[in-house]
Design an enzyme around this catalytic site. Structure first.
Site, PDB file in Angstrom:
ATOM      1  N   ARG A  90      53.684  57.959 -15.161  1.00 47.02           N
ATOM      2  CA  ARG A  90      52.939  58.970 -14.400  1.00 47.02           C
ATOM      3  C   ARG A  90      51.568  58.462 -13.937  1.00 47.02           C
ATOM      4  O   ARG A  90      50.917  59.121 -13.127  1.00 47.02           O
ATOM      5  CB  ARG A  90      52.778  60.247 -15.231  1.00 47.02           C
ATOM      6  CG  ARG A  90      54.092  60.984 -15.424  1.00 47.02           C
ATOM      7  CD  ARG A  90      53.918  62.361 -16.029  1.00 47.02           C
ATOM      8  NE  ARG A  90      55.137  63.140 -15.924  1.00 47.02           N
ATOM      9  CZ  ARG A  90      55.980  63.377 -16.940  1.00 47.02           C
ATOM     10  NH1 ARG A  90      55.729  62.899 -18.130  1.00 47.02           N
ATOM     11  NH2 ARG A  90      57.066  64.099 -16.736  1.00 47.02           N
TER      12      ARG A  90
ATOM     13  N   GLY B 177      63.714  55.388 -16.259  1.00 42.03           N
ATOM     14  CA  GLY B 177      63.434  54.503 -15.138  1.00 42.03           C
ATOM     15  C   GLY B 177      61.939  54.390 -14.893  1.00 42.03           C
ATOM     16  O   GLY B 177      61.129  54.615 -15.793  1.00 42.03           O
TER      17      GLY B 177
ATOM     18  N   HIS C  14      57.695  49.623 -20.836  1.00 41.13           N
ATOM     19  CA  HIS C  14      59.139  49.567 -21.093  1.00 41.13           C
ATOM     20  C   HIS C  14      59.564  48.132 -21.389  1.00 41.13           C
ATOM     21  O   HIS C  14      60.414  47.890 -22.245  1.00 41.13           O
ATOM     22  CB  HIS C  14      59.929  50.062 -19.876  1.00 41.13           C
ATOM     23  CG  HIS C  14      59.687  51.494 -19.531  1.00 41.13           C
ATOM     24  ND1 HIS C  14      58.935  51.881 -18.449  1.00 41.13           N
ATOM     25  CD2 HIS C  14      60.093  52.635 -20.127  1.00 41.13           C
ATOM     26  CE1 HIS C  14      58.900  53.194 -18.385  1.00 41.13           C
ATOM     27  NE2 HIS C  14      59.583  53.688 -19.394  1.00 41.13           N
TER      28      HIS C  14
ATOM     29  N   LEU D 203      60.396  51.712 -14.555  1.00 41.31           N
ATOM     30  CA  LEU D 203      60.066  50.789 -15.642  1.00 41.31           C
ATOM     31  C   LEU D 203      58.776  50.018 -15.350  1.00 41.31           C
ATOM     32  O   LEU D 203      58.549  49.555 -14.236  1.00 41.31           O
ATOM     33  CB  LEU D 203      61.210  49.790 -15.861  1.00 41.31           C
ATOM     34  CG  LEU D 203      62.579  50.390 -16.209  1.00 41.31           C
ATOM     35  CD1 LEU D 203      63.572  49.284 -16.537  1.00 41.31           C
ATOM     36  CD2 LEU D 203      62.498  51.395 -17.349  1.00 41.31           C
ATOM     37  N   HIS D 204      57.933  49.927 -16.374  1.00 41.45           N
ATOM     38  CA  HIS D 204      56.682  49.180 -16.274  1.00 41.45           C
ATOM     39  C   HIS D 204      56.553  48.283 -17.500  1.00 41.45           C
ATOM     40  O   HIS D 204      57.487  48.206 -18.315  1.00 41.45           O
ATOM     41  CB  HIS D 204      55.493  50.139 -16.127  1.00 41.45           C
ATOM     42  CG  HIS D 204      55.476  51.232 -17.157  1.00 41.45           C
ATOM     43  ND1 HIS D 204      55.335  50.998 -18.505  1.00 41.45           N
ATOM     44  CD2 HIS D 204      55.627  52.584 -17.039  1.00 41.45           C
ATOM     45  CE1 HIS D 204      55.348  52.137 -19.164  1.00 41.45           C
ATOM     46  NE2 HIS D 204      55.554  53.125 -18.298  1.00 41.45           N
TER      47      HIS D 204
END
Ligand code: PAF
Length: 283
Positions: free
Chosen positions: A188, A29, A35, A31-32
């Site tokens: 992160r 998950g 992804h 998601l950016h």
């Protein structure tokens, strides 16, 4: 339109009537754009009639006791938007009981490469990654799966596991997506303060400098020092490792296409990155 499902039975129902040419994009998950590029790659692989499933599961087993499992970013609403915009057919956000029903764990065959780099400070991490990916493959039974090159060690270990255990599943490597200053996109990165974020730009700069100097004949030890010295330009960066290994993560042989791999900490945030380097003649 992306269908959001949770349980394995919801997943099976959603798959009814969709193509059985399936490409899985396993994620945790948050998601950016990184992804999104993996999802687009999956879509390209299966074609317009195929089916892309994005799994969205923060796997508790792959986090150590002092790691960021609790605070790992979770946002299913925005994940759905990213998945949808990138063309996923299904976003599958299972619960722990769906992924680990009843008796588990699986016997994971490990070797030294599980214990180096990321594995050195994260005992059990890669066995847990292999275990969860095996489980996701068993549930979904995809034709192919996409993993990002940013997690290079993970990609190599999964590729070998899949070759042995599920040779019919094609493993597709997605190139690392980077920000304007070339910092690798990572879930992160949101933890970084603006000073840390600025300092983090030294990571891709250090890698690119090493690639340039390898062309000028610098050997492995020189390259590692060059990378370390570049990173030390900011005292916000604490170096965990700078390594140069073969593309299979074994020690570099002669004339090898190698990989430079970096892990650093900025405050509590750990970032990793890697790039390919040609070491011909300058080992
Ligand atoms: O790279 C990740 O996000 C995870 O390690 C993975 C492959 C989804 C397994 O939990």
């Amino acid at each position: 339109m992306t269908i959001l499902v949770h349980s394995n039975s919801e997943l099976r129902t959603a798959l009814n009537g969709l193509s059985n040419n399936i490409c899985l994009v396993p994620t945790m998950g948050a998601l950016h754009e990184g992804h999104a590029s993996l999802i687009k790659l999956a879509k390209k692989y299966v074609g317009s009639t195929g089916c892309v499933i994005v799994s969205d599961f923060v796997n508790p087993k792959q986090f150590g006791v002092n790691e960021d499992f609790e605070k790992y970013p979770r946002n299913l609403d925005s994940d759905l938007i990213v998945a949808q915009n990138a063309g996923a057919n299904i976003l599958w956000a299972p619960d722990v009981k769906d992924v680990y029903p009843g008796q588990w764990p699986l016997e994971v065959e490990t070797d030294l490469r599980f214990e180096i780099l990321e594995g050195r400070n994260r005992p059990g991490h890669f066995s847990a990654v292999i275990e969860v990916v095996t489980r996701l493959f068993d549930i979904v039974q995809p034709n192919a799966a996409v993993f990002g090159e940013k997690d290079f060690q993970q990609l190599i270990l999964i590729k070998e596991m899949a070759n042995k255990r599920n040779p019919k599943i094609g493993i597709i490597a997605g190139p690392t997506r980077r920000d304007k200053d070339e910092l690798a996109l990572s879930s992160r990165n949101v933890y970084l303060s603006s000073d840390q974020r600025n300092a983090a730009a030294l990571i891709p700069q250090a890698l690119k400098l090493a690639i340039k100097e390898s062309k000028n004949g610098a050997n492995v030890e020189m390259l590692k020092s060059i990378v370390k010295n570049k990173l030390k330009e900011s005292d916000l960066i604490e170096i965990d490792y700078v390594e140069i290994l073969g593309n299979d993560l074994n020690a570099i042989g002669a004339n090898e296409n190698a990989r430079i791999l970096i892990a650093v900490k900025l405050g509590d945030t750990r970032l990793i990155d890697n790039m390919s380097v040609q070491l011909k003649g300058n080992l």
